[in-house]
Design a protein around this motif. Structure first.
Motif, short mmCIF file in Angstrom:
data_model
loop_
_atom_site.label_atom_id
_atom_site.label_comp_id
_atom_site.label_asym_id
_atom_site.label_seq_id
_atom_site.Cartn_x
_atom_site.Cartn_y
_atom_site.Cartn_z
N LEU A 286 -4.31 1.82 -8.93
CA LEU A 286 -3.17 2.61 -8.49
C LEU A 286 -2.74 2.05 -7.14
O LEU A 286 -3.51 2.09 -6.17
N VAL A 287 -1.53 1.52 -7.07
CA VAL A 287 -1.11 0.72 -5.92
C VAL A 287 0.19 1.27 -5.33
O VAL A 287 1.11 1.64 -6.06
N VAL A 288 0.24 1.31 -4.00
CA VAL A 288 1.47 1.63 -3.28
C VAL A 288 2.12 0.33 -2.84
O VAL A 288 1.47 -0.51 -2.20
N GLU A 289 3.38 0.14 -3.20
CA GLU A 289 4.14 -1.02 -2.75
C GLU A 289 4.86 -0.65 -1.45
O GLU A 289 5.51 0.40 -1.38
N ALA A 290 4.74 -1.52 -0.44
CA ALA A 290 5.33 -1.22 0.87
C ALA A 290 6.00 -2.46 1.45
O ALA A 290 5.78 -3.57 0.98
N ASP A 291 6.81 -2.26 2.46
CA ASP A 291 7.64 -3.28 3.12
C ASP A 291 8.19 -4.28 2.12
O ASP A 291 8.70 -3.90 1.07
N ILE A 292 8.13 -5.60 2.38
CA ILE A 292 8.71 -6.57 1.46
C ILE A 292 7.74 -6.95 0.34
O ILE A 292 8.13 -7.10 -0.81
N SER A 293 6.45 -7.08 0.66
CA SER A 293 5.53 -7.58 -0.36
C SER A 293 4.12 -7.02 -0.28
O SER A 293 3.27 -7.39 -1.07
#
Length: 348
Positions: A286-293
């Motif tokens: 389970l992953v949170v995507e943040a900023d650009i990459s």
């Protein structure tokens, strides 16, 4: 309170609740279940010569203009008469109220020209920006240099939802009608992710880990005008724009994250430019995507959790990537932060 309506709505709609506890660097299950808890405008096709450009500005709705703007400078799937790609600068605010588009000759795609376009848009704007977000890693240096001499905060971020909505509209309604359109020239994934994604998620700091979480859902109507979720009751969170044609009776999938340090976790997520939440079924994460990459690891998924994650991803797909995260101390507390998010197409 209005915020309690959100929590109570989630609980009333619950078919069951999956509560999972953090142990070391992963969540472990405590109980299983899941519960179901624009104004578009078609800007006129602007005439261009390879050595000149024209700025077009439009106001698309009656919403109050935001001080948070979103910027893109990139080539489009159109080949001009001189054999060069069409390059455009797009500027909008986070509500999609203001839209500015200017084409740049390919030999003048640089930070100086970009700064000129942005400064002109600011001079003409009713509301001046405090921050400008941009999502393309490939253009990071040029955009960062251009914005460094303007009195705004530059924020590399994929939470450029109004801009994404506009780009989708132009890819659908504007570029295909232009002479020289090439469908196979659509942009690649701006985040650099793919099926063969080699990025390694960063573990959340120990002080920011939640104690438990639940997969939840809310009716889409809760996010429309008159619904229970608004800017007044989302804490330090953020609400992305919603396409008008999505059915109000559909359910938006989400994650309720419970922590005794909810305020600290919500504040951290706000500063991290959280863009979306993803269940990587292949990696069972389970992953949170943040900023650009950047990716942050929130949990590792066992077999049952993976099934829940598959339902979460299926629900996102049905609503063009729409989903949410709610951070709160417990099931009955007001959210310290609530984000309505959208996983953006990788071909903008």
């Amino acid at each position: 309170m209005a915020t309690r309506k959100v929590c109570k709505t989630v609980l009333v709609l619950a078919l069951s609740l999956l509560l999972l506890c953090f142990l070391s660097d992963a969540f472990q299950p405590r109980a299983q279940s899941s519960f179901q808890c624009r104004n578009a405008i078609t800007l006129r096709q602007h005439a261009m010569m390879s050595s000149s450009s024209e700025m077009t500005t439009a106001r698309t709705n009656d919403k109050k203009m935001s001080t948070e703007w979103e910027l893109d400078c990139y080539s489009r799937p159109v080949v001009m008469s001189d054999g060069k790609k069409l390059w455009e600068v797009l500027l909008t605010d986070s509500t999609g109220t203001m839209r500015v588009v200017e084409a740049l000759p390919s030999n003048r795609v640089n930070s100086r020209e970009l700064r000129r376009v942005v400064e002109a848009a600011i001079d003409n704007a009713e509301v001046k920006p405090k921050a400008i977000r941009f999502f393309r890693g490939a253009m990071f240096n040029m955009i960062n240099i251009a914005l460094s001499e303007i009195d705004v905060t530059a924020r590399p971020s994929r939470s450029t939802y109004a801009l994404a909505q506009w780009l989708e509209e132009r890819n659908r309604e504007v570029y295909p009608k232009m002479e020289g359109y090439r469908a196979n020239m659509r942009a690649a994934d701006p985040s650099g992710s793919s099926f063969l994604d080699i990025r390694t998620p960063v573990k959340l700091p120990d002080a920011l880990r939640g104690e438990k979480y639940a997969f939840v859902s809310l009716p889409l109507s809760e996010f429309r005008e008159g619904g229970g979720v608004s800017l007044d009751n989302i804490g330090v969170g953020k609400l992305c724009p919603i396409d008008d044609d999505l059915p109000s009776d559909a359910f938006v999938q989400g994650l309720a994250l419970f922590s005794s340090r909810a305020k600290a976790l919500a504040t951290w997520l706000a500063g991290a430019e959280v863009a979306s939440l993803k269940c990587d079924l292949r990696r069972r994460e389970l992953v949170v995507e943040a900023d650009i990459s950047t990716q942050f690891l929130m949990a590792r998924l066992n077999d049952q959790q993976r099934e829940e994650g598959a339902m979460f991803e299926e629900g996102k797909d049905k609503l063009r990537g729409l989903h949410f995260i709610s951070v709160q101390e417990n099931e009955d507390d007001d959210p310290s932060g609530f984000w309505l998010l959208r996983e953006i197409s990788t071909t903008l």
